[in-house]
Design a protein around this motif. Sequence first.
Motif, PDB file in Angstrom:
ATOM      1  N   LYS A  83       0.378  -1.084  -0.061  1.00 58.79           N
ATOM      2  CA  LYS A  83      -0.121  -0.238  -0.181  1.00 58.79           C
ATOM      3  C   LYS A  83       0.611   1.226   0.126  1.00 58.79           C
ATOM      4  N   GLY A 107       1.921   6.532   0.698  1.00 61.93           N
ATOM      5  CA  GLY A 107       0.384   5.561   1.087  1.00 61.93           C
ATOM      6  C   GLY A 107      -0.279   6.015  -0.784  1.00 61.93           C
ATOM      7  N   THR A 109      -3.065   7.594  -1.288  1.00 63.56           N
ATOM      8  CA  THR A 109      -3.202   8.253  -2.047  1.00 63.56           C
ATOM      9  C   THR A 109      -2.405   9.999  -2.140  1.00 63.56           C
ATOM     10  N   ASP A 114      -2.770   9.100   5.006  1.00 62.16           N
ATOM     11  CA  ASP A 114      -3.221   7.698   4.562  1.00 62.16           C
ATOM     12  C   ASP A 114      -2.361   7.356   5.568  1.00 62.16           C
ATOM     13  N   GLN A 118      -5.642   4.747   6.819  1.00 60.54           N
ATOM     14  CA  GLN A 118      -5.401   3.700   6.375  1.00 60.54           C
ATOM     15  C   GLN A 118      -5.471   2.863   7.429  1.00 60.54           C
ATOM     16  N   ALA A 150      -8.005  10.373   0.913  1.00 55.35           N
ATOM     17  CA  ALA A 150      -7.726   9.514   1.994  1.00 55.35           C
ATOM     18  C   ALA A 150      -8.283   8.558   2.473  1.00 55.35           C
ATOM     19  N   GLU A 153     -10.116   6.351  -0.109  1.00 54.46           N
ATOM     20  CA  GLU A 153     -10.186   5.407  -0.180  1.00 54.46           C
ATOM     21  C   GLU A 153      -9.942   3.911   0.676  1.00 54.46           C
ATOM     22  N   GLY A 154      -9.620   5.486   1.885  1.00 47.78           N
ATOM     23  CA  GLY A 154      -9.743   4.233   3.536  1.00 47.78           C
ATOM     24  C   GLY A 154     -11.124   2.991   3.449  1.00 47.78           C
TER      25      GLY A 154
END
Length: 495
Positions: A83, A107, A109, A114, A118, A150, A153-154
């Motif tokens: 990642k 990370g 993004t 991140d 994450q 972020a 995406e997470g």
Amino acid sequence: MYYVSTRNKQDRCTAAQAIARGLAADGGLMTPEVFPKLSPNGLNTMRDMSYQQRAVFIMNSYLDDFTSFELSTYASKAYGGNKFDAKEVAPVRQVDPSTYCLELWHGPTCAFKDMALQMLPHLLTASLKKNQESKTVCILVATSGDTGKAALEGFRDVDRTRILVFYPKDGVSAIQELQMNTQEGGNVGVCSVVGNFDDAQTGVKKLFSDEILREQLAEREVFLSSANSINWGRVLPQIVYYVSAYCDLLRDEKIQKGDPINVCVPTGNFGNILAAYYAKEMGVPIHKLICASNSNNVLTDFIRTGQYDRNRTFYNTMSPSMDILISSNLERMLFALCEHDDSQVREYMSQLNATGMYKVGPNIQTKLSKIFAAGYCDDAQTQKVIGRMWKEHSYLIDPHTAVAFDVLDQYRQESGDATPTVVVSTASPFKFCDSVLGALGVTELAEGTAILDQLSELTGVPVPAPLAALKNKNVRFQNTVSKEHMVDKVLEMLS
């Protein structure tokens, strides 16, 4: 360990409850009742650990309702599996004999958010189970640029979650906007807000205190939470990288055990530098916390004078993630400086809400000055620093990081302090190609995502893979609302 609201110490809850709630019912921020201390040999113990192992070591002392096995699993998923494009996850790069750069943008993004976002989805979904919560959680996010992508995406396609991100229209970079509006996932939503980041952030906070909305969502088996740094689950993972940076310097024999360091942080909402303060409280030998602002220098003035005053001109700058006049996490710092006097914090926040300003007493001002230094940097100087760092060190930095380097130079000249310093680098320069290219003397800019290749060809620095992938993505979201109609967007998403 219990967590309390900064505005009401009687509002106590477990870590899992604090993470699930995001924000206290009274509008306060959930904060540990006490801060754990590292053992005398704690930093040496961690010096040869991986970043994932350090994360477990630190977070375990705050999350006593989570097991070490659970945290190890989350850390492996959050920071492993390629990642991050750096094995160290948050590498420390030496810039000159006394200056180091903590790179937090490796990370998915390409921004420091991140590091926490994450981890937060794992903490939040586990917290729901521990709390035996059957409802779906709707995560509301206000972003000044990096948190939004972020968080999206997470939380993408995470079970029993929906996430809706609000960002200021015309207040983020073109690449940041494209990252958000091309986000994949069946549970995500993105919407721009007319106004600036403070308008978006204030709007989200009002949604949390909207009783009618809460009832409407309860009927749909939904409750609200946050992925902004008002959520303790966002701040905690950020403490880790400050501890980790010190351990890296120890491991690489750049410093000896007990040697002090300074930390210089570009910050707008105060969450990133607050995490550094908490690392200091845990026992990391941080001498001075240097708060770096852009032209929206409300934090600089507060640290220097003790008066917080958001009644000032708002500037849209080339470091947009710091274009903030209402720094939410400063409330947690006030809680610490007031020695957990919640009535005093309530009074300050009441004054801020009513008049846009407050002034702390001389005792708190003295404490503040002892811990922090502060400065600011305008856009013209930011560009000069980007150009100088590339010319003198062949080191490509983004505008936020440039602000920090300039404020560090100011501090050193004013104070004569030669303490080794870690500058926090918060984003990839490729997220701000137009500003970086301008700083390197380029006047004709490529359009769209071609600007990524333009910067790469000029410098020889490769485009980060997540940003290169934007070239082939379709725009999914193009909605704009006024702050008064943000509630409609929430209900629309959940209909």
